[in-house]
Design a protein around this motif. Structure first.
Motif: not given
Length: 349
Positions: A337-338, A216-218, A264-265, A52-53
């Protein structure tokens, strides 16, 4: 020591960038050196995307790592003769930033220094010796495409395929595989093994409406790493869900849907669980986890889902009535998120 210094001096003066003859001893068992640039670049994209930059940091660090890949040897995959100044110029950053990038790559297990640098004064040469790096991974090597059996024989003059290669039998035996089918995990069972933690984590994502294989692709591996300390502390699936919705200081107040509007889940989940660190004794008895050996298996070997609820007199059913709101927010979170992922890819290209 004098003999080793003489060998290092001769290797440097030869101008062939020859590495230390025992450099493979620095690669741990179970790890392999990346020798192809496409695989190394894909590995960099995956590692950077998991962090997470900020956008500027993501871009500069990616360019520095790509410069490492572009300097790989075609045969051994080693990187030598690359100075910190050249790496810094690739990302428009100072040498101290290059040191941070290399340290980060070493900490996550992506880069190994197989031969450290040395000064010209120490070696007795005109120039310094740059470090020699190796990019490694513990994932299995990609399968090479096997040569087709049709190419090993002479094709008939008529152009028709030979009879052995003409078949209408489906490879799956007439059944379509279901990639979304996951193992059922009991709500009150504490995962003890890596496979149990994976199954419990997958069930956790499904309960939140964030199926890692869906829209969701988490990432499953990141969620598993986030929840591992809580599984090891003895929490069960129902306990983690309760901790997301309640604070230990105010257990009678519902904190609301954790996934509603979450960009950001995983960061939201970690923030919600943080107040419970060291205070798991404050969890109500209805959500306390038990190891799987307490459960009664059925005749077919499966574990009933409601065994833990029955053991508590049905008190655990009250914590499962707050999932409809999460399912409604699933599409909105996935779309957001996408969008962030698409912007991130455009900024790095």
């Amino acid at each position: 020591m004098a003999y080793g210094r003489e060998r290092a001096r001769n290797r440097l003066r030869s101008g062939r960038w020859a590495p230390h003859p025992g450099w493979r001893n620095f690669i741990d068992a179970g790890w392999r050196v990346l020798v192809t640039q496409p695989e190394a670049l894909a590995r960099i994209e995956a590692l950077v995307d998991a962090e997470e930059w900020r956008t500027d940091k993501r871009r500069s660090w990616t360019l520095i790592l790509r410069r490492l890949v572009h300097a790989m040897d075609w045969d051994t995959g080693l990187i030598t003769g690359l100075t910190a100044t050249r790496l810094g110029d690739a990302g428009d950053r100072a040498s101290r930033t290059v040191s941070r990038v290399l340290a980060w790559a070493r900490d996550i297990g992506f880069l190994v220094v197989v031969e450290p640098g040395a000064s010209a004064e120490f070696l007795g040469t005109d120039t310094n010796r740059t470090p020699t790096y190796a990019l490694v991974t513990n994932s299995p090597a990609p399968a090479l495409p096997s040569a087709s059996a049709q190419l090993s024989e002479v094709v008939d003059e008529s152009g028709d395929l030979p009879d052995p290669y003409v078949s209408s039998k489906p490879l799956t035996g007439g059944r379509r595989p279901n990639p979304h089918q996951t193992e059922r995990w009991p709500s009150f069972a504490v995962p003890d093994s890596p496979s149990d933690r994976s199954a419990a984590t997958a069930a956790f994502l499904q309960r939140l409406g964030l199926d890692h294989r869906g829209v969701s692709e988490v990432p499953l591996w990141r969620t598993r790493a986030l929840l591992k300390p809580w599984w090891d502390a003895g929490m069960c699936l129902q306990g983690v869900l309760y901790a997301l919705d309640h604070h230990p200081d105010r257990p009678d107040v519902h904190r609301g849907d954790a996934m509603r509007g979450a960009r950001d889940p995983l960061r939201v989940i970690g923030s919600r669980l943080q107040p419970w660190r060291g205070r798991l004794n404050s969890l109500p008895a209805s959500v306390v986890g038990h190891h799987r050996d307490y459960l009664t298996r059925g005749r077919d070997g499966t574990i009933p889902e409601d065994v833990g609820v029955q053991a508590r007199g049905g008190a655990g059913r009250a914590a499962e009535g707050d999932r409809s709101a999460r399912n409604e927010a699933k599409a909105a979170v996935a779309a957001h998120l996408e969008t962030l992922r698409r912007r991130r890819r455009l900024s790095t290209t």
